[in-house]
Design a protein around this motif. Structure first.
Motif, mmCIF file in Angstrom:
data_model
loop_
_atom_site.group_PDB
_atom_site.id
_atom_site.type_symbol
_atom_site.label_atom_id
_atom_site.label_comp_id
_atom_site.label_asym_id
_atom_site.label_seq_id
_atom_site.Cartn_x
_atom_site.Cartn_y
_atom_site.Cartn_z
ATOM 1 N N ALA A 183 0.809 -1.219 0.000
ATOM 2 C CA ALA A 183 0.000 0.000 0.000
ATOM 3 C C ALA A 183 0.840 1.265 0.000
ATOM 4 N N HIS A 184 2.113 1.152 0.329
ATOM 5 C CA HIS A 184 2.987 2.327 0.410
ATOM 6 C C HIS A 184 4.034 2.350 -0.710
ATOM 7 N N ARG A 185 3.741 1.695 -1.826
ATOM 8 C CA ARG A 185 4.672 1.713 -2.954
ATOM 9 C C ARG A 185 5.038 3.158 -3.287
ATOM 10 N N PRO A 186 6.316 3.504 -3.267
ATOM 11 C CA PRO A 186 6.705 4.894 -3.525
ATOM 12 C C PRO A 186 6.693 5.199 -5.024
ATOM 13 N N PRO A 187 6.564 6.474 -5.391
ATOM 14 C CA PRO A 187 6.575 6.830 -6.818
ATOM 15 C C PRO A 187 7.808 6.321 -7.550
ATOM 16 N N VAL A 188 8.967 6.295 -6.867
ATOM 17 C CA VAL A 188 10.203 5.876 -7.523
ATOM 18 C C VAL A 188 10.168 4.404 -7.923
ATOM 19 N N ALA A 189 9.272 3.620 -7.313
ATOM 20 C CA ALA A 189 9.176 2.191 -7.619
ATOM 21 C C ALA A 189 7.893 1.845 -8.363
ATOM 22 N N SER A 190 7.246 2.854 -8.934
ATOM 23 C CA SER A 190 5.926 2.636 -9.525
ATOM 24 C C SER A 190 5.939 2.458 -11.035
ATOM 25 N N GLY A 191 7.069 2.672 -11.676
ATOM 26 C CA GLY A 191 7.143 2.547 -13.125
ATOM 27 C C GLY A 191 7.530 1.153 -13.552
ATOM 28 N N PRO A 192 7.922 0.985 -14.828
ATOM 29 C CA PRO A 192 8.357 -0.329 -15.338
ATOM 30 C C PRO A 192 9.604 -0.808 -14.602
ATOM 31 N N ALA A 193 9.650 -2.105 -14.361
ATOM 32 C CA ALA A 193 10.790 -2.678 -13.642
ATOM 33 C C ALA A 193 11.929 -2.995 -14.597
ATOM 34 N N ALA A 194 13.142 -2.909 -14.090
ATOM 35 C CA ALA A 194 14.322 -3.280 -14.867
ATOM 36 C C ALA A 194 14.227 -4.740 -15.278
ATOM 37 N N ALA A 195 14.722 -5.034 -16.467
ATOM 38 C CA ALA A 195 14.708 -6.411 -16.954
ATOM 39 C C ALA A 195 15.810 -7.224 -16.301
ATOM 40 N N LEU A 196 15.545 -8.488 -16.114
ATOM 41 C CA LEU A 196 16.569 -9.396 -15.615
ATOM 42 C C LEU A 196 17.474 -9.805 -16.764
ATOM 43 N N PRO A 197 18.789 -9.764 -16.594
ATOM 44 C CA PRO A 197 19.684 -10.257 -17.644
ATOM 45 C C PRO A 197 19.392 -11.726 -17.931
ATOM 46 N N PRO A 198 19.589 -12.181 -19.161
ATOM 47 C CA PRO A 198 19.355 -13.600 -19.484
ATOM 48 C C PRO A 198 20.128 -14.521 -18.548
ATOM 49 N N GLY A 199 19.450 -15.551 -18.095
ATOM 50 C CA GLY A 199 20.108 -16.533 -17.237
ATOM 51 C C GLY A 199 20.204 -16.162 -15.778
ATOM 52 N N THR A 200 19.626 -15.032 -15.385
ATOM 53 C CA THR A 200 19.715 -14.615 -13.986
ATOM 54 C C THR A 200 19.001 -15.619 -13.080
ATOM 55 N N THR A 201 19.686 -16.062 -12.059
ATOM 56 C CA THR A 201 19.092 -16.944 -11.057
ATOM 57 C C THR A 201 19.375 -16.375 -9.673
ATOM 58 N N ALA A 202 18.618 -16.813 -8.709
ATOM 59 C CA ALA A 202 18.854 -16.414 -7.320
ATOM 60 C C ALA A 202 19.792 -17.427 -6.674
ATOM 61 N N LEU A 203 20.828 -16.942 -6.016
ATOM 62 C CA LEU A 203 21.699 -17.811 -5.225
ATOM 63 C C LEU A 203 21.085 -17.895 -3.837
ATOM 64 N N VAL A 204 20.451 -19.015 -3.550
ATOM 65 C CA VAL A 204 19.685 -19.179 -2.313
ATOM 66 C C VAL A 204 20.558 -19.866 -1.268
ATOM 67 N N PRO A 205 20.960 -19.154 -0.215
ATOM 68 C CA PRO A 205 21.850 -19.767 0.779
ATOM 69 C C PRO A 205 21.156 -20.857 1.583
ATOM 70 N N ALA A 206 21.947 -21.787 2.067
ATOM 71 C CA ALA A 206 21.408 -22.862 2.910
ATOM 72 C C ALA A 206 21.060 -22.314 4.291
ATOM 73 N N GLU A 207 20.012 -22.840 4.874
ATOM 74 C CA GLU A 207 19.586 -22.363 6.193
ATOM 75 C C GLU A 207 20.668 -22.584 7.243
ATOM 76 N N ASP A 208 21.428 -23.687 7.121
ATOM 77 C CA ASP A 208 22.420 -23.957 8.165
ATOM 78 C C ASP A 208 23.693 -23.124 8.014
#
Length: 249
Positions: free
Chosen positions: A29-54
């Motif tokens: 509900a508080h999305r600021p104007p600076v974050a309200s336009g089109p989002a940057a594209a992800l470079p091809p092949g972008t993945t999230a490096l998800v750390p292990a919980e331990d």
């Protein structure tokens, strides 16, 4: 129990802060104007490096505001910044690995002074384990130094770097700046507007499209987690939604 954003307003947040639906709705509900336009594209092949919980210093912190999903989102934002700033492949590797573990040695979700240096030392000992889990090449000595220096500096003011953590290599300095910027962009998960991204506090320009991407990643991954997704599923869901459709390509 009061929502996190209510506790933040009352200045009585607990040491361990876990996202709740009311706070996520407040963020949306508080999305600021600076974050309200089109989002940057992800470079091809972008993945999230998800750390292990331990990998986290305390088990309770894996699911908090500085836990697995925060570190994974910062790795995504770091990859986007690396592409935009033409970072070479080696330093992109160092940057994204650093981003994925930069908060893993925290003891709480407060300021926790020294957590950057603790995480840097941890990565220096565990880099073989980290890169193996991510399916990435291991870091060479110079790249490991760049990664650990970026982590050690991310929670310090720019003028406060200790002598042994000052970057002589301009590419390592750039990686450190980009980690700080990626970390700052993910502050939209925090339960008070006063803690949201402040471009004046980082040395890297943050175009509006990056704010829009960061805001979207927070909402989509946290919604998925609250709906019962695992950390990996939540990040995969957020990245899938962030990728352009065929009609948009």
């Amino acid at each position: 129990m009061p929502a996190l954003h209510e506790l933040a307003d009352a200045r009585c947040l607990p040491d361990h802060q876990v996202m709740d639906r009311a706070t996520l709705e407040w963020i949306a509900a508080h999305r600021p104007p600076v974050a309200s336009g089109p989002a940057a594209a992800l470079p091809p092949g972008t993945t999230a490096l998800v750390p292990a919980e331990d990998w986290f210093a305390e088990a309770a912190l894996a699911d908090t505001l500085h836990g697995v999903r925060h570190n994974a989102r910062v790795s995504v934002l770091a990859a986007v910044l690396a592409t935009r700033h033409h970072l070479d492949a080696g330093h992109t590797l160092a940057l994204t690995v650093a981003a994925a573990v930069h908060d893993c040695r925290r003891h709480n979700d407060r300021t926790d002074a020294g957590h950057g240096e603790r995480a840097a030392r941890w990565l220096h000992r565990q880099h073989h384990v980290v890169t193996a889990l991510f399916g990435l090449p291991d870091l060479t000595a110079p790249l490991l130094d760049a990664a650990t220096t970026a982590i050690a500096l991310h929670d310090l003011p720019a003028h406060a770097a200790p002598p042994h953590r000052r970057c002589a290599d301009p590419r390592a300095r750039q990686a450190a700046d980009l980690l700080a910027a990626a970390d700052a962009l993910d502050r939209y998960r925090l339960p008070a507007l006063r803690w949201w991204p402040d471009p004046a506090l980082v040395r890297t320009p943050l175009p509006e499209a990056l704010h829009a991407l960061a805001f979207r990643l927070v909402l989509d991954s946290e919604h998925a987690r609250l709906d019962g997704a695992t950390h990996h599923e939540a990040l995969r869901h957020a990245l899938d939604l962030a990728r352009p459709t065929r009609e948009q390509q």
